[in-house]
Motif scaffolding. Structure first.
Motif, short mmCIF file in Angstrom:
data_model
loop_
_atom_site.label_atom_id
_atom_site.label_comp_id
_atom_site.label_asym_id
_atom_site.label_seq_id
_atom_site.Cartn_x
_atom_site.Cartn_y
_atom_site.Cartn_z
N HIS A 79 0.84 -1.21 0.00
CA HIS A 79 0.00 0.00 0.00
C HIS A 79 0.87 1.26 0.00
O HIS A 79 0.63 2.20 -0.77
CB HIS A 79 -0.93 -0.01 1.21
N ALA A 80 1.89 1.27 0.85
CA ALA A 80 2.78 2.43 0.93
C ALA A 80 3.51 2.65 -0.40
O ALA A 80 3.61 3.78 -0.88
CB ALA A 80 3.78 2.25 2.06
N LEU A 81 3.98 1.56 -1.00
CA LEU A 81 4.69 1.68 -2.27
C LEU A 81 3.78 2.17 -3.39
O LEU A 81 4.21 2.93 -4.26
CB LEU A 81 5.32 0.34 -2.65
N ARG A 82 2.53 1.75 -3.36
CA ARG A 82 1.58 2.22 -4.37
C ARG A 82 1.43 3.74 -4.27
O ARG A 82 1.47 4.46 -5.28
CB ARG A 82 0.22 1.55 -4.20
N LEU A 83 1.28 4.25 -3.04
CA LEU A 83 1.16 5.70 -2.85
C LEU A 83 2.42 6.44 -3.31
O LEU A 83 2.35 7.46 -3.98
CB LEU A 83 0.86 6.02 -1.39
N LEU A 84 3.56 5.90 -2.92
CA LEU A 84 4.83 6.54 -3.27
C LEU A 84 5.11 6.47 -4.77
O LEU A 84 5.65 7.42 -5.34
CB LEU A 84 5.97 5.88 -2.48
N ARG A 85 4.73 5.37 -5.40
CA ARG A 85 4.93 5.24 -6.84
C ARG A 85 4.00 6.20 -7.60
O ARG A 85 4.42 6.88 -8.54
CB ARG A 85 4.69 3.80 -7.29
N THR A 86 2.76 6.29 -7.16
CA THR A 86 1.80 7.20 -7.79
C THR A 86 2.27 8.65 -7.69
O THR A 86 2.09 9.43 -8.62
CB THR A 86 0.41 7.04 -7.14
N ALA A 87 2.91 8.99 -6.59
CA ALA A 87 3.40 10.35 -6.38
C ALA A 87 4.73 10.61 -7.08
O ALA A 87 5.23 11.74 -7.07
CB ALA A 87 3.55 10.62 -4.88
N GLY A 88 5.32 9.57 -7.68
CA GLY A 88 6.59 9.75 -8.37
C GLY A 88 7.80 9.78 -7.46
O GLY A 88 8.86 10.24 -7.84
N ILE A 89 7.65 9.26 -6.24
CA ILE A 89 8.75 9.25 -5.28
C ILE A 89 9.59 7.99 -5.42
O ILE A 89 10.79 8.01 -5.22
CB ILE A 89 8.20 9.41 -3.84
N VAL A 90 8.95 6.88 -5.77
CA VAL A 90 9.66 5.64 -6.07
C VAL A 90 9.27 5.18 -7.47
O VAL A 90 8.23 5.57 -7.99
CB VAL A 90 9.40 4.51 -5.05
N SER A 91 10.12 4.37 -8.05
CA SER A 91 9.81 3.75 -9.33
C SER A 91 10.04 2.25 -9.18
O SER A 91 10.61 1.80 -8.19
CB SER A 91 10.66 4.35 -10.45
N SER A 92 9.59 1.50 -10.17
CA SER A 92 9.71 0.05 -10.07
C SER A 92 10.14 -0.54 -11.40
O SER A 92 10.01 0.09 -12.45
CB SER A 92 8.37 -0.55 -9.64
N ARG A 93 10.64 -1.76 -11.32
CA ARG A 93 10.96 -2.53 -12.52
C ARG A 93 10.60 -3.98 -12.24
O ARG A 93 10.69 -4.46 -11.11
CB ARG A 93 12.42 -2.39 -12.93
N ARG A 94 10.18 -4.67 -13.27
CA ARG A 94 9.80 -6.07 -13.14
C ARG A 94 10.94 -6.93 -13.67
O ARG A 94 11.52 -6.67 -14.71
CB ARG A 94 8.53 -6.35 -13.93
N ALA A 95 11.25 -7.98 -12.91
CA ALA A 95 12.23 -8.99 -13.32
C ALA A 95 11.56 -10.34 -13.13
O ALA A 95 11.53 -10.87 -12.01
CB ALA A 95 13.51 -8.89 -12.51
#
Length: 122
Positions: A79-95
């Motif tokens: 949940h926290a990562l979803r909020l942070l990703r939506t705000a552009g504070i974190v990014s993600s990559r799939r492996a």
């Protein structure tokens, strides 16, 4: 009292119009102020702050590693990562089936570093 000193004395009713105009020109816009308030609200949660500092130190982690590091549930981390990703504070990559998270950019790193330095300074 000499003339120069008398001229330097201002009362609260005598605004420095030139100084106020320069200050006003440098203020953030209402939209920027709203965005900044939202950013600091997101950073104001202890769990999210711990997640961000974990990412700052590790560089990149998956949800499982973050769960173990911060010692909160995977649901809370997601949940926290979803909020942070939506705000552009974190990014993600799939492996494959794994998703790895990292801080979005150097500005987030600088903000976290300066915030920690400020805490330690006091």
């Amino acid at each position: 009292m000499d003339v120069a000193t008398a001229l330097d004395i201002r009362t609260p009713m005598d605004p420095d119009e030139a100084g106020a105009a320069v200050t006003q020109d440098r203020l953030v816009t209402p939209q920027e102020a709203t965005q900044l308030a939202e950013l600091f609200r997101l950073l104001g949660d202890p769990t999210r702050a711990q997640l961000l500092y974990a990412l700052l130190e590790a560089g990149e982690l998956c949800v499982y590693d973050l769960t173990e590091t911060v010692e909160v549930s995977d649901t809370a981390v997601s949940h926290a990562l979803r909020l942070l990703r939506t705000a552009g504070i974190v990014s993600s990559r799939r492996a494959g089936r794994m998703i790895y998270y990292r801080l979005a950019d150097v500005h987030v790193r600088m903000l976290l570093d300066l915030s920690r330095e400020h805490l330690r300074h006091g």
